[in-house]
Design an enzyme around this catalytic site. Structure first.
Site, PDB file in Angstrom:
ATOM      1  CD  GLU A   1     -26.253 -29.992  -4.157  1.00 57.53           C
ATOM      2  OE1 GLU A   1     -26.701 -29.352  -5.114  1.00 57.53           O
ATOM      3  OE2 GLU A   1     -25.470 -29.496  -3.332  1.00 57.53           O
TER       4      GLU A   1
ATOM      5  CG  ASP B   1     -25.217 -27.430  -0.092  1.00 60.34           C
ATOM      6  OD1 ASP B   1     -25.883 -27.342  -1.140  1.00 60.34           O
ATOM      7  OD2 ASP B   1     -24.194 -26.744   0.129  1.00 60.34           O
TER       8      ASP B   1
END
Ligand code: CA
Length: 639
Positions: free
Chosen positions: A352, A326
């Site tokens: 990400e 994340d």
């Protein structure tokens, strides 16, 4: 020679530092348990408390921990007797004030709601046959990722699951058969470590959260277990889930959220080592690159070590196959490369490649643009995603799928897997003006994920008066772009049953009525599941769609003249090892009317057209130098 080797092995073993697990948690043995906690050097006192329960009650024992003789930051205590089944907390004093009880940063088992560490014999948590459990052998370029949330997947009555919203749902034949039929070979589970936002003491009431609020990084979440009060249950059930998926040849990828914690003051980091683990701005305030109120400092030695040891622990103890980071862009490059190096090569790593705010770090961050300096790590392509569905900062703006021109180069960028390719004008790509991937497996191809609207909602919100027929055509075309990309394809769970979230774009704490999958949709829209599974089967059977090598893609994939809202390319399958098709033509037409492209005259087998996909062939066509692509759909043919 043999003796010399064993001597070397002994010396090596002595030189290898103790694992973090042994250093900052509890080391259980039936005769005594050894506790260790690492603090900042100005800690004044550390109290260890032992409890009979995971929550409530008074401590049965309180011990003042002592400095380790070898370190001024390690505190130790040994408690005699068999403590199995007991719970513990650490409480560290700084500046005359105790910071508050916590399980420490390395609890591997906790009581309900993760407030206290639990003493568990980990060997006893292994399900039958666990020793024989193996990670499925699937190369990165063969992966098909399926992102799912436990509760979304199995909570609704229509699913017919016995273990609704639990890890165990994924052990049920209904789940396994569905995933196998669809053909995905890796489930990416949303945060499944212990998070804060669901109250595990009242699971009889519906509660929902995605789980991006980490509490205990090295313990499974209690809300997904059948009994969060029994610490060993969640551990065993998590392993049962992994085991069942592995048996079906499906990898398990964990969504990890090391970039921030639920809060600062209550976190295990802050309570044991105040301000060590977080980045601060020049004015002394906490930096907020996560958009969640704080950001961790991966560049600091103990934070980096924590991340490395944590992922290693999930691989070793839980047989996890991969990690999705994340907000990976909050972490530094060196840490991500250290993680890559510490894990076996078959562990798939992606993240990400962005942050959610500016980070208080002057070195280089693990952003998408830096992927080329992180070999073996992939990033999500928002270029392709937004070129298809529309920009991330709007729910209602359309792009290629809505017949908006100017997105073609960004889609081509996604087709090749974000590598350098002669057929792309990078100046026209939406977010990246240069390729960032060294290999196509460093790019995740997708059109929807848990964030933002799911595909159905986005199509409805961005295309005025869209008909059901149009919606299905565009949905299938979008996934065809994804599933024929040279990047690693990724889909949101439920897209195969045309899920919607009633237009809610940030459903992180929305009720089940918004987030749940409606399994009856499989009967309402059988053509969707049919297409998805055939599309995935086609990808798997044809290496041309996942060559796995940038050089091979550059040699064998060429774009054809397209035009506005029309993207087409040719793959020379003859040069792709294992490929049985010769010339492969792929075209995407976002116009509301049919378009033609030029291809050499001859006979071709059509495998995808309109809302049908069949790798065995739908029909044959004879080209006179041109072929027609029906409106709002993909066309794939080969000779
Ligand atoms: Ca929890």
């Amino acid at each position: 020679m043999k003796h010399l080797l064993s001597l070397v092995a002994i010396i090596m073993a002595l030189l290898v530092p103790q694992s973090i697990n042994a250093r900052t948690g509890v080391n259980y043995a039936p005769s005594a348990s050894a506790f260790t906690v690492e603090t900042n050097s100005d800690a004044q006192q550390v109290k260890l408390r032992i409890y009979n329960d995971g929550l409530g009650g008074k401590p049965v024992k309180t011990v003042n921990m002592k400095h380790s003789p070898s370190s001024n930051t390690l505190w130790q205590a040994t408690v005699k007797g068999d403590l199995k089944g007991k719970f513990y907390t650490f409480d560290v004093k700084y500046g005359g004030k105790f910071r508050g009880e916590c399980p420490g940063i390395w609890a591997t088992a906790v009581g309900v709601n993760g407030k206290r560490g639990a003493i568990v014999d980990m060997d006893e948590t292994n399900p039958h046959g666990w020793d024989n459990d193996k990670r499925p052998d699937i190369a990165a370029n063969d992966l098909i990722l399926y992102e799912m949330h436990h509760r979304d997947f199995s909570i609704d009555e229509s699913g017919g699951f016995s273990n609704k919203g639990k890890f165990l749902a994924l052990t049920e034949p209904r789940a396994i058969e569905h995933l196998k039929e669809l053909g995905v070979n890796a489930v990416h589970i949303l945060p499944s470590f212990d998070y804060a936002s669901v109250d595990e003491t009242r699971l009889d009431q519906p509660q929902y959260n995605w789980g991006y609020d980490p509490l205990n990084y090295n313990v499974p979440e209690g809300g997904y277990s059948t009994d969060p009060c029994k610490p060993e249950v969640r551990i065993r059930e998590f392993k049962q889930m992994v085991q069942a998926l592995h048996k079906a040849g499906i990898k398990v990828i964990l969504d990890v959220v090391y970039n921030h914690t639920w809060n600062i003051d209550g976190s295990n980091f802050q309570r044991t080592r105040p301000d060590y683990f977080y980045r601060k701005n020049a004015d002394g305030t906490y930096s907020n690159g996560s958009g969640c109120g704080n950001e961790t400092a991966s560049e600091r030695e103990a934070m980096r070590e924590f991340m490395v040891e944590s992922v290693k622990y999930w691989v070793e103890e839980y047989h996890i196959d991969g990690f999705r980071f994340d907000l990976m862009g909050v972490h530094d490059i060196e840490t991500m490369n250290a993680i890559r190096k510490a894990l076996p090569n078959d562990i798939f790593i992606y993240g990400e490649g962005w942050s959610a705010g500016s980070c208080a770090y002057t070195g280089e961050l693990a952003m998408k643009a830096n992927i080329g300096r992180m070999p073996g790590i992939a990033a999500f392509s928002d270029e392709m995603r937004d070129a298809l569905r529309g920009p991330w900062d709007s729910n209602s703006k359309a792009a290629f799928l809505g017949g908006v021109k100017g997105n073609e180069e960004s889609i081509k960028f996604g087709i090749v897997g974000a590598i350098r390719h002669h057929g792309i004008d990078y100046s026209q790509v939406n977010y990246s003006k240069a390729p960032y991937a060294l290999e196509p497996t460093q790019m995740i191809a997708y059109v929807s994920c848990h964030d933002d609207m799911c595909l159905v909602d986005r199509l409805k919100a961005s295309i005025k008066d869209i008909t059901m027929d149009e919606l299905i055509r565009l949905d299938l075309m979008a996934q065809t772009v994804v599933m024929t990309s040279q990047g690693v394809p990724f889909m949101l769970s439920g897209e195969e049953m045309l899920r919607d979230k009633k237009g809610v774009h940030n459903s992180f704490e929305s009720p089940d009525s918004i987030n749940h999958l409606d399994w009856d949709n499989l009967e309402r829209y059988p053509q969707v599941m049919e297409y998805y599974k055939n599309l995935i089967a086609m990808r798997k059977a044809h290496p041309a769609f996942h060559m796995g090598s940038a050089d091979m893609v550059r040699r064998n994939l060429d774009f054809l003249p397209g035009g506005n809202c029309l993207v087409a390319y040719h793959i020379n399958g003859r040069n792709v090892p294992g490929e049985t098709w010769g010339d492969i033509y792929v075209a995407f037409n976002a116009h509301k009317r049919a378009r033609t492209i030029e291809i050499p005259a001859g006979e071709y087998t059509v495998v995808t057209r309109n809302i049908k996909c069949d790798p065995a062939g739908i029909t044959t066509v004879r080209s006179d130098g041109k072929v027609t692509i029906p409106a709002q759909s993909a066309l794939i043919l080969h000779n």
